[in-house]
Every structure is written in structure tokens, then in C-alpha cells.
Design an enzyme around this catalytic site. Structure first.
Site, PDB file in Angstrom:
ATOM      1  N   SER A   1       0.884  -1.198   0.065  1.00  0.00           N
ATOM      2  CA  SER A   1       0.007  -0.074  -0.013  1.00  0.00           C
ATOM      3  C   SER A   1       0.775   1.232  -0.111  1.00  0.00           C
ATOM      4  O   SER A   1       1.602   1.111   0.630  1.00  0.00           O
ATOM      5  CB  SER A   1      -1.036  -0.046   1.385  1.00  0.00           C
ATOM      6  OG  SER A   1      -1.704   1.005   1.347  1.00  0.00           O
TER       7      SER A   1
ATOM      8  N   ASN B   1       8.992   8.960   4.911  1.00  0.00           N
ATOM      9  CA  ASN B   1       7.847   9.482   4.296  1.00  0.00           C
ATOM     10  C   ASN B   1       6.894   9.977   5.415  1.00  0.00           C
ATOM     11  O   ASN B   1       7.018   9.291   6.584  1.00  0.00           O
ATOM     12  CB  ASN B   1       7.210   8.460   3.277  1.00  0.00           C
ATOM     13  CG  ASN B   1       6.018   7.786   3.909  1.00  0.00           C
ATOM     14  OD1 ASN B   1       5.023   8.318   4.109  1.00  0.00           O
ATOM     15  ND2 ASN B   1       6.605   6.516   4.307  1.00  0.00           N
ATOM     16  N   ALA B   2       6.304  11.011   5.084  1.00  0.00           N
ATOM     17  CA  ALA B   2       5.211  11.507   6.012  1.00  0.00           C
ATOM     18  C   ALA B   2       4.201  11.888   4.929  1.00  0.00           C
ATOM     19  O   ALA B   2       3.925  13.002   4.867  1.00  0.00           O
ATOM     20  CB  ALA B   2       5.427  12.335   6.762  1.00  0.00           C
ATOM     21  N   MET B   3       3.600  11.059   4.107  1.00  0.00           N
ATOM     22  CA  MET B   3       2.759  11.630   3.242  1.00  0.00           C
ATOM     23  C   MET B   3       1.370  12.195   3.744  1.00  0.00           C
ATOM     24  O   MET B   3       0.785  12.943   3.466  1.00  0.00           O
ATOM     25  CB  MET B   3       2.020  10.394   2.299  1.00  0.00           C
ATOM     26  CG  MET B   3       3.331   9.400   1.763  1.00  0.00           C
ATOM     27  SD  MET B   3       4.316  10.301   0.772  1.00  0.00           S
ATOM     28  CE  MET B   3       3.383  10.855  -0.570  1.00  0.00           C
TER      29      MET B   3
ATOM     30  N   CYS C   1      -0.423   2.931  10.261  1.00  0.00           N
ATOM     31  CA  CYS C   1       0.428   4.467   9.883  1.00  0.00           C
ATOM     32  C   CYS C   1       1.305   5.137  10.976  1.00  0.00           C
ATOM     33  O   CYS C   1       0.688   5.401  11.974  1.00  0.00           O
ATOM     34  CB  CYS C   1      -0.615   5.598   9.125  1.00  0.00           C
ATOM     35  SG  CYS C   1       0.404   6.880   8.426  1.00  0.00           S
TER      36      CYS C   1
ATOM     37  N   LYS D   1      -2.866  -4.946   9.118  1.00  0.00           N
ATOM     38  CA  LYS D   1      -1.505  -4.366   8.920  1.00  0.00           C
ATOM     39  C   LYS D   1      -0.972  -3.744  10.092  1.00  0.00           C
ATOM     40  O   LYS D   1      -1.740  -2.600  10.569  1.00  0.00           O
ATOM     41  CB  LYS D   1      -1.341  -3.644   7.745  1.00  0.00           C
ATOM     42  CG  LYS D   1       0.019  -3.278   7.381  1.00  0.00           C
ATOM     43  CD  LYS D   1       0.166  -2.464   6.022  1.00  0.00           C
ATOM     44  CE  LYS D   1       1.682  -2.216   5.605  1.00  0.00           C
ATOM     45  NZ  LYS D   1       2.133  -1.823   4.319  1.00  0.00           N
TER      46      LYS D   1
ATOM     47  N   ASN E   1       4.410  -2.177   8.747  1.00  0.00           N
ATOM     48  CA  ASN E   1       4.479  -0.940   8.142  1.00  0.00           C
ATOM     49  C   ASN E   1       5.719  -0.357   8.314  1.00  0.00           C
ATOM     50  O   ASN E   1       6.733  -0.995   8.831  1.00  0.00           O
ATOM     51  CB  ASN E   1       3.303  -0.131   8.705  1.00  0.00           C
ATOM     52  CG  ASN E   1       2.746   1.240   8.005  1.00  0.00           C
ATOM     53  OD1 ASN E   1       3.490   1.797   7.080  1.00  0.00           O
ATOM     54  ND2 ASN E   1       1.319   1.175   7.855  1.00  0.00           N
TER      55      ASN E   1
ATOM     56  N   GLY F   1      11.580  -3.694   3.469  1.00  0.00           N
ATOM     57  CA  GLY F   1      13.073  -3.781   2.981  1.00  0.00           C
ATOM     58  C   GLY F   1      13.246  -4.836   1.898  1.00  0.00           C
ATOM     59  O   GLY F   1      14.469  -5.178   1.696  1.00  0.00           O
TER      60      GLY F   1
HETATM   61  O1  RRO Z   1       0.050   8.053   3.932  1.00  0.00           O
HETATM   62  C1  RRO Z   1       1.018   7.915   4.618  1.00  0.00           C
HETATM   63  O2  RRO Z   1       1.793   8.810   4.969  1.00  0.00           O
HETATM   64  C2  RRO Z   1       1.566   6.590   5.109  1.00  0.00           C
HETATM   65  C3  RRO Z   1       0.653   5.564   5.428  1.00  0.00           C
HETATM   66 BR1  RRO Z   1      -1.148   5.812   5.227  1.00  0.00          BR
HETATM   67  C4  RRO Z   1       1.365   4.392   5.914  1.00  0.00           C
HETATM   68  O3  RRO Z   1       0.463   3.462   6.375  1.00  0.00           O
HETATM   69  N1  RRO Z   1       2.582   4.191   6.165  1.00  0.00           N
HETATM   70  C5  RRO Z   1       3.309   5.087   5.832  1.00  0.00           C
HETATM   71  O4  RRO Z   1       4.705   4.943   5.893  1.00  0.00           O
HETATM   72  N2  RRO Z   1       2.991   6.324   5.189  1.00  0.00           N
END
Ligand code: RRO
Length: 302
Positions: free
Chosen positions: A21, A69-71, A128, A163, A189, A241
Site C-alpha cells: 500500500s 515519508n510522511a505523506m 500508519c 497490517k 508498516n 525492505g
Molecule cells: O500516507 C502515509 O503517510 C503513510 C501511510 Br497511510 C502508512 O500506512 N505508512 C506510511 O509510511 N505512510
């Protein structure tokens, strides 16, 4: 010829690799490309009830040994997403709908909608690492996880995957998910982390903290899968990884029945799935291993 197909609950996979995902899992075109490029199936971007823009930029950076990441859960909302999913011709490979939510009512609504939209399974994102009120904030409490999984199971027919986030009590949460009827555990995750720009004296990410993925977290994921395997009977989907075929096989010997591939797409391109599958087959042939299934959990020292 080596046999690399595998099963997760009622789902048969022609190879054990699923797109994780969060990577290219939001549009029909990107998912179609990935399916054509050799993955055994796809997990969608995590979808919520309402559209979300996500955190402010920068949302992703490459660090020495992985990606940060911090989407911030950007997504178009379930109704728009399901219209997109309709455009995906299925190629008979499984599509797993990932959902995130703030409480169990939302998880039910999203899971039911995903099921009606035709997904083959629903993955509950309980992990997340950087979204207040979502993900890891919920997925570290075994009782809460049990309640969510149980009520989602009562309201759906497709397999449900949980998850999980890599924290010290991940096994307790995996056991709780199994007791509540989860059909599989997905571990792991991303790992909570950050990077700092010394010159500006500021964190790099717009959200300051984020989730770490890529080669650096493989040993963390392996240990989580190894420990969970000793305590649950449902299948485990290993993630974290996996970049080369050998990484994939290591996860299988730790106890994974299938695998998710995310950051490897960044490192090796959109054909990462096909490359990893070929590498797995080569190693298995050299080692005279006829079937992947016989390898599952073979590194366990009982
Ligand atoms: O969207 C995110 O920042 C994100 C999600 Br939903 C997740 O489950 N894990 C991640 O590393 N980033």
C-alpha cells in the site's frame, strides 16, 4: 521448474509478491502497470471516508539506507476511489483494498464499500506511523484491534488482513487480530523515524517525523514476522525492505506466506516485482527447492 505460487486465506497468488500500500496504488492506470509488470497482486493506497490532501511538503526524502515519508494519508475518499477501481481490468490478479479509519464504525463502512467495489480482500491499516488518531495510534492497543477486526469480520465476507506497526508488543496485537477472526497479518508498516537538516537546524519532512522504509528496516521486519509466526496460525504477509529475491526468501523462511514490495519500486523501477521473482526462482533452482510453500517458516528454531 520451481513452484512459487502461494495462498493467503482463499486467495491464490501466482507469485508471492503484492504491491505494498502507498506506492502507485491510487489510480487504475498505475495499478494496471504494476500488475502487468510481474506482481502477483496489488494493495491499494490506504483510503478513508473523505478526501485528504495529506501533510505539507516535503513528504518524502531518501536517506542513507532507506526512504522516509510522511505523506499523511492523502487520498481521494472512498467514493471517488471506487469509481477509479471500476476502470481497472482485473487480469485475474487479486486487488486488496487498504482502508484507514479513526474508529470501528468508519472501518466497517469503508470495508463494506471496498467489498461492494469488488476487491478480493480488505487490508485494515492499523499502523500508519504519523497520523494522529489513525493507524499506529489505534493499532498498538490489542483490545481495540480485536474490537475493530471482529466487527469488520461480522459485516464482510471477503478476507480481512490486519497490517501492524513494528513496536515491542506487536505479537500481542497479532494474536488479538487472529482471535477476532483476521484472515492474515501483514507485518510491518514503516518504522517511526526522522531526518534533520543540520544546516537549517530543522527536520527535513514537512510533518517533522515520518515512517522509514527500504533496506534498513529488513532486519526489523524479519524479527516481527519470525516472532508472530511462533504465536499465530493464520498466514503472515511479510513487508519491510524487500529489495532483492534473497530478501524475499529470507522473509519466507522467517514465516511469511506472501510478501509486499514498496520501496524496491523506487530503487529498482516499476519492474521490481518481475526482477525479484526471477531472482527468487534462480536461488531456489540452485538450492534445489521445488516449492516456495515448503520454505515457509524453515528458519524457525523450535
Ligand atoms: O500516507 C502515509 O503517510 C503513510 C501511510 Br497511510 C502508512 O500506512 N505508512 C506510511 O509510511 N505512510
Amino acid at each position: 521448474m520451481v513452484d512459487i505460487n502461494t495462498r493467503i486465506s482463499e486467495i491464490t497468488l501466482e507469485n508471492p509478491l503484492l504491491l505494498a500500500s502507498g506506492i502507485l496504488g491510487q489510480t487504475a492506470d498505475s495499478m494496471k502497470n504494476i500488475l502487468e509488470s510481474g506482481m502477483g497482486g496489488v494493495v491499494t493506497k490506504s483510503i478513508g471516508l473523505e478526501p485528504r490532501e495529506g501533510h505539507s511538503n516535503p513528504t518524502m526524502i531518501e536517506t542513507e539506507h532507506g526512504l522516509l515519508n510522511a505523506m499523511g494519508l492523502p487520498n481521494p475518499g472512498i467514493d471517488v476511489f471506487l469509481k477509479e477501481l471500476k476502470n481497472l481490468s482485473r487480469e485475474s490478479k487479486p486487488i486488496i483494498g487498504s482502508v484507514f479509519a479513526g474508529d470501528k464504525e468508519e472501518f466497517i463502512e469503508l470495508s463494506v464499500k471496498m467489498e461492494e467495489g469488488g476487491v478480493d480482500a480488505v487490508e485494515l491499516n492499523l499502523s500508519c506511523p504519523h497520523a494522529e488518531g489513525y493507524g499506529a495510534a489505534i493499532g498498538t492497543d490489542p483490545e481495540l484491534v480485536k474490537d475493530i477486526v471482529r466487527t469488520v469480520k461480522r459485516n464482510t465476507k471477503v478476507p480481512i488482513f490486519a497490517k501492524l506497526t513494528p513496536f515491542s508488543d506487536i505479537v500481542d496485537v497479532a494474536v488479538a487480530a487472529e482471535e477476532a477472526g483476521s484472515d492474515a497479518i501483514v507485518a510491518i508498516n514503516t518504522v517511526q523515524a526522522m531526518a534533520i537538516n543540520f544546516e537549517t537546524r530543522k527536520p527535513f519532512l514537512g510533518n517533522q517525523v515520518g515512517g522509514y522504509s527500504g533496506p534498513a528496516i529488513k532486519p526489523i521486519g524479519l524479527k516481527c514476522v519470525y516472532d508472530i509466526y511462533q504465536n499465530v496460525d493464520i498466514p503472515i504477509i511479510g513487508c519491510g525492505g524487500i529489495t532483492y529475491g534473497r530478501d524475499a526468501l529470507e522473509y519466507i523462511t522467517a514465516g511469511a506466506s506472501a510478501l509486499q514490495i514498496g520501496s524496491a519500486i523506487y530503487y529498482r523501477g516499476k519492474d521490481a516485482g518481475a526482477l525479484i521473482v526471477e531472482e527468487m526462482k534462480d536461488i531456489m533452482e540452485k538450492e534445489d527447492i521445488k516449492s516456495l510453500v515448503e520454505l515457509i517458516g524453515s528458519a524457525q528454531q523450535f
